[in-house]
Scaffold this motif. Sequence first.
Motif, PDB file in Angstrom:
ATOM      1  N   SER A  91      33.630 -14.357  23.439  1.00 31.92           N
ATOM      2  CA  SER A  91      33.898 -12.955  23.108  1.00 31.92           C
ATOM      3  C   SER A  91      34.633 -12.224  24.207  1.00 31.92           C
ATOM      4  O   SER A  91      35.363 -11.289  23.946  1.00 31.92           O
ATOM      5  CB  SER A  91      32.595 -12.239  22.767  1.00 31.92           C
ATOM      6  OG  SER A  91      31.750 -12.234  23.906  1.00 31.92           O
ATOM      7  N   GLY A  92      34.480 -12.643  25.452  1.00 30.39           N
ATOM      8  CA  GLY A  92      35.154 -11.979  26.558  1.00 30.39           C
ATOM      9  C   GLY A  92      36.659 -12.157  26.515  1.00 30.39           C
ATOM     10  O   GLY A  92      37.412 -11.282  26.917  1.00 30.39           O
ATOM     11  N   SER A  93      37.115 -13.293  26.003  1.00 30.34           N
ATOM     12  CA  SER A  93      38.556 -13.545  25.999  1.00 30.34           C
ATOM     13  C   SER A  93      39.216 -13.012  24.731  1.00 30.34           C
ATOM     14  O   SER A  93      40.427 -13.030  24.631  1.00 30.34           O
ATOM     15  CB  SER A  93      38.816 -15.051  26.100  1.00 30.34           C
ATOM     16  OG  SER A  93      38.326 -15.705  24.951  1.00 30.34           O
ATOM     17  N   THR A  94      38.435 -12.525  23.765  1.00 31.57           N
ATOM     18  CA  THR A  94      39.010 -12.027  22.523  1.00 31.57           C
ATOM     19  C   THR A  94      38.989 -10.514  22.426  1.00 31.57           C
ATOM     20  O   THR A  94      39.328  -9.965  21.418  1.00 31.57           O
ATOM     21  CB  THR A  94      38.262 -12.617  21.304  1.00 31.57           C
ATOM     22  OG1 THR A  94      36.870 -12.289  21.411  1.00 31.57           O
ATOM     23  CG2 THR A  94      38.446 -14.119  21.230  1.00 31.57           C
ATOM     24  N   ARG A  95      38.580  -9.853  23.498  1.00 35.48           N
ATOM     25  CA  ARG A  95      38.577  -8.384  23.472  1.00 35.48           C
ATOM     26  C   ARG A  95      40.001  -7.888  23.474  1.00 35.48           C
ATOM     27  O   ARG A  95      40.864  -8.416  24.160  1.00 35.48           O
ATOM     28  CB  ARG A  95      37.836  -7.815  24.674  1.00 35.48           C
ATOM     29  CG  ARG A  95      36.357  -8.061  24.573  1.00 35.48           C
ATOM     30  CD  ARG A  95      35.616  -7.350  25.669  1.00 35.48           C
ATOM     31  NE  ARG A  95      34.205  -7.639  25.536  1.00 35.48           N
ATOM     32  CZ  ARG A  95      33.412  -7.926  26.523  1.00 35.48           C
ATOM     33  NH1 ARG A  95      33.855  -7.950  27.752  1.00 35.48           N
ATOM     34  NH2 ARG A  95      32.140  -8.176  26.317  1.00 35.48           N
ATOM     35  N   GLY A  96      40.248  -6.842  22.676  1.00 32.43           N
ATOM     36  CA  GLY A  96      41.615  -6.339  22.526  1.00 32.43           C
ATOM     37  C   GLY A  96      42.000  -5.288  23.476  1.00 32.43           C
ATOM     38  O   GLY A  96      41.546  -4.739  24.304  1.00 32.43           O
ATOM     39  N   ILE A 138      45.775  -5.875  13.696  1.00 32.95           N
ATOM     40  CA  ILE A 138      45.564  -7.325  13.661  1.00 32.95           C
ATOM     41  C   ILE A 138      44.461  -7.716  14.628  1.00 32.95           C
ATOM     42  O   ILE A 138      43.589  -8.530  14.292  1.00 32.95           O
ATOM     43  CB  ILE A 138      46.883  -8.082  13.956  1.00 32.95           C
ATOM     44  CG1 ILE A 138      47.857  -7.896  12.791  1.00 32.95           C
ATOM     45  CG2 ILE A 138      46.618  -9.555  14.221  1.00 32.95           C
ATOM     46  CD1 ILE A 138      49.260  -8.410  13.050  1.00 32.95           C
ATOM     47  N   SER A 139      44.458  -7.141  15.829  1.00 32.03           N
ATOM     48  CA  SER A 139      43.406  -7.446  16.807  1.00 32.03           C
ATOM     49  C   SER A 139      42.032  -7.059  16.264  1.00 32.03           C
ATOM     50  O   SER A 139      41.067  -7.816  16.380  1.00 32.03           O
ATOM     51  CB  SER A 139      43.658  -6.704  18.116  1.00 32.03           C
ATOM     52  OG  SER A 139      44.828  -7.180  18.729  1.00 32.03           O
ATOM     53  N   GLN A 140      41.934  -5.880  15.664  1.00 31.86           N
ATOM     54  CA  GLN A 140      40.665  -5.436  15.089  1.00 31.86           C
ATOM     55  C   GLN A 140      40.231  -6.376  13.966  1.00 31.86           C
ATOM     56  O   GLN A 140      39.060  -6.746  13.875  1.00 31.86           O
ATOM     57  CB  GLN A 140      40.789  -4.014  14.549  1.00 31.86           C
ATOM     58  CG  GLN A 140      40.942  -2.967  15.624  1.00 31.86           C
ATOM     59  CD  GLN A 140      41.308  -1.597  15.077  1.00 31.86           C
ATOM     60  OE1 GLN A 140      41.689  -1.447  13.912  1.00 31.86           O
ATOM     61  NE2 GLN A 140      41.201  -0.579  15.925  1.00 31.86           N
ATOM     62  N   TYR A 141      41.168  -6.749  13.119  1.00 28.82           N
ATOM     63  CA  TYR A 141      40.882  -7.653  12.000  1.00 28.82           C
ATOM     64  C   TYR A 141      40.375  -8.995  12.517  1.00 28.82           C
ATOM     65  O   TYR A 141      39.383  -9.530  12.011  1.00 28.82           O
ATOM     66  CB  TYR A 141      42.152  -7.841  11.157  1.00 28.82           C
ATOM     67  CG  TYR A 141      42.029  -8.868  10.069  1.00 28.82           C
ATOM     68  CD1 TYR A 141      41.380  -8.559   8.877  1.00 28.82           C
ATOM     69  CD2 TYR A 141      42.554 -10.141  10.227  1.00 28.82           C
ATOM     70  CE1 TYR A 141      41.271  -9.501   7.871  1.00 28.82           C
ATOM     71  CE2 TYR A 141      42.447 -11.084   9.230  1.00 28.82           C
ATOM     72  CZ  TYR A 141      41.808 -10.765   8.054  1.00 28.82           C
ATOM     73  OH  TYR A 141      41.685 -11.701   7.064  1.00 28.82           O
TER      74      TYR A 141
END
Length: 158
Positions: A153-158, A61-64
Amino acid sequence: MSEQEEGLQGRLVVGSKRDGRRKYDESAKRELIQACLKPGVSIARTAMDHGINPNLVRTWISQYQREQGRAGVAGLANELASQTQANVSEPAPSEEPAFVQVETAALLPAPVKSATTFQLSVLLPNGVHVEVGQTSAEELEAIVQMLERLPCSGSTRG
Protein backbone atom coordinates in the motif's frame (compact mmCIF):
# COMPACT_ATOMS: atom_id res chain seq x y z
CA MET A 1 -14.41 10.37 -32.26
CA SER A 2 -16.96 7.52 -32.34
CA GLU A 3 -20.66 7.95 -31.50
CA GLN A 4 -20.11 6.19 -28.16
CA GLU A 5 -17.28 8.60 -27.26
CA GLU A 6 -19.39 11.61 -28.31
CA GLY A 7 -22.20 10.34 -26.06
CA LEU A 8 -19.73 9.95 -23.22
CA GLN A 9 -18.51 13.52 -23.65
CA GLY A 10 -22.11 14.78 -23.52
CA ARG A 11 -22.83 12.83 -20.32
CA LEU A 12 -19.53 13.54 -18.56
CA VAL A 13 -20.18 17.09 -17.34
CA VAL A 14 -23.43 17.36 -15.36
CA GLY A 15 -23.06 20.89 -14.00
CA SER A 16 -20.69 23.37 -12.43
CA LYS A 17 -20.02 24.71 -8.97
CA ARG A 18 -20.04 28.38 -7.97
CA ASP A 19 -16.27 28.58 -8.24
CA GLY A 20 -16.36 27.41 -11.87
CA ARG A 21 -15.27 23.82 -11.29
CA ARG A 22 -17.32 21.25 -13.17
CA LYS A 23 -19.31 18.36 -11.68
CA TYR A 24 -18.93 14.98 -13.39
CA ASP A 25 -21.24 11.99 -13.74
CA GLU A 26 -19.71 9.01 -11.87
CA SER A 27 -20.72 6.38 -14.43
CA ALA A 28 -19.35 8.49 -17.30
CA LYS A 29 -16.10 9.00 -15.32
CA ARG A 30 -15.80 5.20 -14.95
CA GLU A 31 -16.31 4.76 -18.69
CA LEU A 32 -13.60 7.32 -19.43
CA ILE A 33 -11.24 5.64 -16.94
CA GLN A 34 -11.91 2.22 -18.52
CA ALA A 35 -11.22 3.69 -21.96
CA CYS A 36 -7.93 5.19 -20.75
CA LEU A 37 -6.80 1.90 -19.15
CA LYS A 38 -7.02 -0.04 -22.39
CA PRO A 39 -3.60 -1.10 -23.72
CA GLY A 40 -2.04 1.36 -26.13
CA VAL A 41 -4.42 4.23 -25.33
CA SER A 42 -2.96 7.67 -24.65
CA ILE A 43 -4.48 9.05 -21.46
CA ALA A 44 -3.63 12.62 -22.45
CA ARG A 45 -5.14 12.30 -25.95
CA THR A 46 -8.30 10.59 -24.64
CA ALA A 47 -8.74 13.24 -21.93
CA MET A 48 -8.28 16.12 -24.35
CA ASP A 49 -10.67 14.51 -26.85
CA HIS A 50 -13.32 14.60 -24.11
CA GLY A 51 -12.51 18.16 -23.01
CA ILE A 52 -10.99 17.12 -19.67
CA ASN A 53 -7.60 18.09 -18.24
CA PRO A 54 -5.27 15.03 -18.52
CA ASN A 55 -3.98 15.58 -14.97
CA LEU A 56 -7.53 15.33 -13.64
CA VAL A 57 -8.07 12.07 -15.53
CA ARG A 58 -4.80 10.69 -14.12
CA THR A 59 -6.06 11.59 -10.62
CA TRP A 60 -9.31 9.73 -11.31
CA ILE A 61 -7.35 6.71 -12.57
CA SER A 62 -5.18 6.69 -9.43
CA GLN A 63 -8.27 6.81 -7.21
CA TYR A 64 -9.92 4.05 -9.24
CA GLN A 65 -6.85 1.83 -8.99
CA ARG A 66 -6.63 2.37 -5.22
CA GLU A 67 -10.31 1.37 -4.91
CA GLN A 68 -9.69 -1.71 -7.03
CA GLY A 69 -6.65 -2.58 -4.90
CA ARG A 70 -8.73 -2.36 -1.73
CA ALA A 71 -11.40 -4.55 -3.29
CA GLY A 72 -8.71 -7.06 -4.35
CA VAL A 73 -7.24 -7.17 -0.85
CA ALA A 74 -10.73 -7.64 0.61
CA GLY A 75 -11.40 -10.48 -1.85
CA LEU A 76 -8.10 -12.13 -0.94
CA ALA A 77 -8.92 -11.79 2.76
CA ASN A 78 -12.32 -13.43 2.16
CA GLU A 79 -10.61 -16.24 0.26
CA LEU A 80 -8.20 -16.69 3.16
CA ALA A 81 -11.07 -16.80 5.61
CA SER A 82 -12.97 -19.44 3.68
CA GLN A 83 -9.93 -21.65 3.09
CA THR A 84 -8.46 -21.54 6.57
CA GLN A 85 -11.40 -20.41 8.70
CA ALA A 86 -9.46 -17.26 9.58
CA ASN A 87 -10.94 -14.39 11.56
CA VAL A 88 -10.37 -11.25 9.49
CA SER A 89 -11.27 -7.77 10.66
CA GLU A 90 -10.51 -4.51 8.86
CA PRO A 91 -10.12 -1.47 11.11
CA ALA A 92 -9.94 2.06 9.78
CA PRO A 93 -6.90 2.63 7.53
CA SER A 94 -3.89 4.07 9.28
CA GLU A 95 -0.73 5.78 8.16
CA GLU A 96 1.47 2.78 8.98
CA PRO A 97 4.75 2.40 7.09
CA ALA A 98 4.64 0.21 3.98
CA PHE A 99 7.31 -2.12 5.34
CA VAL A 100 7.20 -3.58 8.79
CA GLN A 101 9.85 -5.44 10.71
CA VAL A 102 9.10 -9.12 11.25
CA GLU A 103 10.52 -10.80 14.32
CA THR A 104 10.75 -14.55 14.66
CA ALA A 105 10.78 -16.12 18.09
CA ALA A 106 12.47 -19.36 17.05
CA LEU A 107 13.22 -21.35 13.96
CA LEU A 108 11.08 -24.40 13.29
CA PRO A 109 12.73 -27.81 13.65
CA ALA A 110 13.90 -29.27 10.32
CA PRO A 111 11.16 -31.87 9.71
CA VAL A 112 7.75 -30.62 10.82
CA LYS A 113 5.32 -33.36 11.75
CA SER A 114 1.98 -33.16 9.95
CA ALA A 115 0.15 -33.39 13.29
CA THR A 116 1.72 -30.11 14.47
CA THR A 117 -0.60 -27.10 14.34
CA PHE A 118 0.27 -23.43 14.26
CA GLN A 119 -1.40 -20.10 14.96
CA LEU A 120 -0.74 -16.91 13.00
CA SER A 121 -1.55 -13.29 13.76
CA VAL A 122 -0.66 -10.61 11.18
CA LEU A 123 -1.24 -6.85 11.20
CA LEU A 124 -0.76 -5.52 7.66
CA PRO A 125 0.44 -1.95 6.99
CA ASN A 126 -3.00 -1.01 5.60
CA GLY A 127 -4.61 -1.83 8.96
CA VAL A 128 -6.00 -5.26 8.09
CA HIS A 129 -5.61 -7.73 10.94
CA VAL A 130 -5.53 -11.44 10.04
CA GLU A 131 -5.68 -14.15 12.69
CA VAL A 132 -5.45 -17.82 11.81
CA GLY A 133 -5.83 -20.39 14.54
CA GLN A 134 -4.87 -24.06 14.59
CA THR A 135 -3.63 -24.66 11.05
CA SER A 136 -1.21 -27.17 9.56
CA ALA A 137 2.24 -26.33 8.22
CA GLU A 138 1.03 -26.76 4.62
CA GLU A 139 -1.92 -24.40 5.13
CA LEU A 140 0.30 -21.91 6.94
CA GLU A 141 2.75 -21.95 4.03
CA ALA A 142 -0.08 -21.24 1.57
CA ILE A 143 -1.33 -18.35 3.73
CA VAL A 144 2.12 -16.77 3.97
CA GLN A 145 2.55 -17.08 0.18
CA MET A 146 -0.81 -15.31 -0.36
CA LEU A 147 0.22 -12.53 2.05
CA GLU A 148 3.47 -12.10 0.10
CA ARG A 149 1.47 -11.40 -3.07
CA LEU A 150 -0.56 -8.54 -1.56
CA PRO A 151 0.23 -5.15 -3.12
CA CYS A 152 2.33 -2.83 -1.02
CA SER A 153 0.00 0.00 0.00
CA GLY A 154 2.90 2.39 0.57
CA SER A 155 4.02 2.23 -3.04
CA THR A 156 0.50 2.68 -4.46
CA ARG A 157 -0.36 5.94 -2.73
CA GLY A 158 -1.21 8.65 -5.23
